[in-house]
Enzyme design. Structure first.
Site, PDB file in Angstrom:
ATOM      1  N   CYS A 125      -5.303   0.964   6.460  1.00 50.02           N
ATOM      2  CA  CYS A 125      -5.459   2.283   6.417  1.00 50.02           C
ATOM      3  C   CYS A 125      -6.645   2.670   5.618  1.00 50.02           C
ATOM      4  O   CYS A 125      -7.223   3.844   5.639  1.00 50.02           O
ATOM      5  CB  CYS A 125      -4.365   3.157   5.817  1.00 50.02           C
ATOM      6  SG  CYS A 125      -4.242   2.691   4.019  1.00 50.02           S
ATOM      7  N   CYS A 153      -7.913  -5.570  -9.725  1.00 46.81           N
ATOM      8  CA  CYS A 153      -7.570  -4.782 -10.714  1.00 46.81           C
ATOM      9  C   CYS A 153      -7.099  -3.391 -10.203  1.00 46.81           C
ATOM     10  O   CYS A 153      -8.111  -2.667  -9.588  1.00 46.81           O
ATOM     11  CB  CYS A 153      -8.740  -4.402 -11.709  1.00 46.81           C
ATOM     12  SG  CYS A 153      -8.056  -3.065 -13.140  1.00 46.81           S
ATOM     13  N   CYS A 191       0.874  -1.300  -0.050  1.00 44.82           N
ATOM     14  CA  CYS A 191      -0.042   0.076  -0.131  1.00 44.82           C
ATOM     15  C   CYS A 191       0.707   1.087  -0.074  1.00 44.82           C
ATOM     16  O   CYS A 191       1.761   1.341   0.682  1.00 44.82           O
ATOM     17  CB  CYS A 191      -0.769   0.019   1.032  1.00 44.82           C
ATOM     18  SG  CYS A 191      -1.811   1.679   1.397  1.00 44.82           S
ATOM     19  N   CYS A 235      -7.223  -1.370   1.359  1.00 41.02           N
ATOM     20  CA  CYS A 235      -6.128  -1.827   2.167  1.00 41.02           C
ATOM     21  C   CYS A 235      -6.830  -1.910   3.584  1.00 41.02           C
ATOM     22  O   CYS A 235      -7.462  -1.042   4.134  1.00 41.02           O
ATOM     23  CB  CYS A 235      -5.181  -0.516   2.402  1.00 41.02           C
ATOM     24  SG  CYS A 235      -3.758  -0.978   3.660  1.00 41.02           S
ATOM     25  N   CYS A 285       0.269   3.241   3.658  1.00 47.94           N
ATOM     26  CA  CYS A 285       0.574   2.789   4.756  1.00 47.94           C
ATOM     27  C   CYS A 285       1.893   1.556   4.646  1.00 47.94           C
ATOM     28  O   CYS A 285       2.293   1.016   5.722  1.00 47.94           O
ATOM     29  CB  CYS A 285      -0.398   2.352   5.671  1.00 47.94           C
ATOM     30  SG  CYS A 285      -1.240   0.607   5.066  1.00 47.94           S
TER      31      CYS A 285
END
Length: 157
Positions: free
Chosen positions: A124, A144, A73, A121, A76
């Site tokens: 976060c 995707c 991510c 995510c 984070c």
């Protein structure tokens, strides 16, 4: 009695609710103020991760990333996908057939007049992209993802 004003007001409120992304719900391990997210992320990454924007197809350098490693991510740094599950979907966005365990959360996205499965995510709440049922074996899934929502770290797996 329902009058024209009530119908038009209801339609306008519905259109706004569908078009404007709602802020992430509280309860994530990483929670920052809007100002902190803007400081941490580039403007384009902020739009994707915090406002659920979509980058233009075929613009992410991660489309051509073929080294062994981990995609995390961009908000984070939580590891989300490995290069072992990346595949060429031809859609213009980095695609994977499976996330790492306990890496993502899925929610219903009703924007653009359709229902899709939005991928976030789990640490976060950042918007990553969408998952579809047209991927390769063994899962049949196509995660995707927006390249702007991801970082890549090369490493042996």
């Amino acid at each position: 009695m329902i009058d024209r004003r009530t119908v038009l007001t209801g339609a306008a409120l519905f259109a706004i609710a569908v078009a404007v992304p709602l802020p992430a719900l509280a309860g994530y391990e990483v929670e920052l103020s809007d100002a902190e997210w803007r400081k941490r992320l580039s403007p384009a990454a902020y739009d994707v991760l915090r406002r659920a924007a979509t980058e233009r197809a075929f613009t992410s350098p991660l489309n051509k990333e073929h080294r062994s490693g981990v995609f995390a991510c961009a908000g984070c740094a939580l590891p989300l996908f490995t290069s072992k599950t990346k595949f060429e979907s031809g859609t213009g966005w980095p695609s994977f057939w499976a996330p790492l365990p306990n890496a993502v959360a899925i929610s219903s996205d009703r924007s653009l007049g359709m229902i899709r499965n939005e991928v976030h995510c789990r640490r976060c709440g950042g918007h990553l992209g969408h998952v579809f049922d047209d991927g390769p074996r063994p899962t049949g899934k196509r995660y995707c993802m927006n390249g702007l929502a991801l970082g890549f770290t090369p490493r042996a797996l």
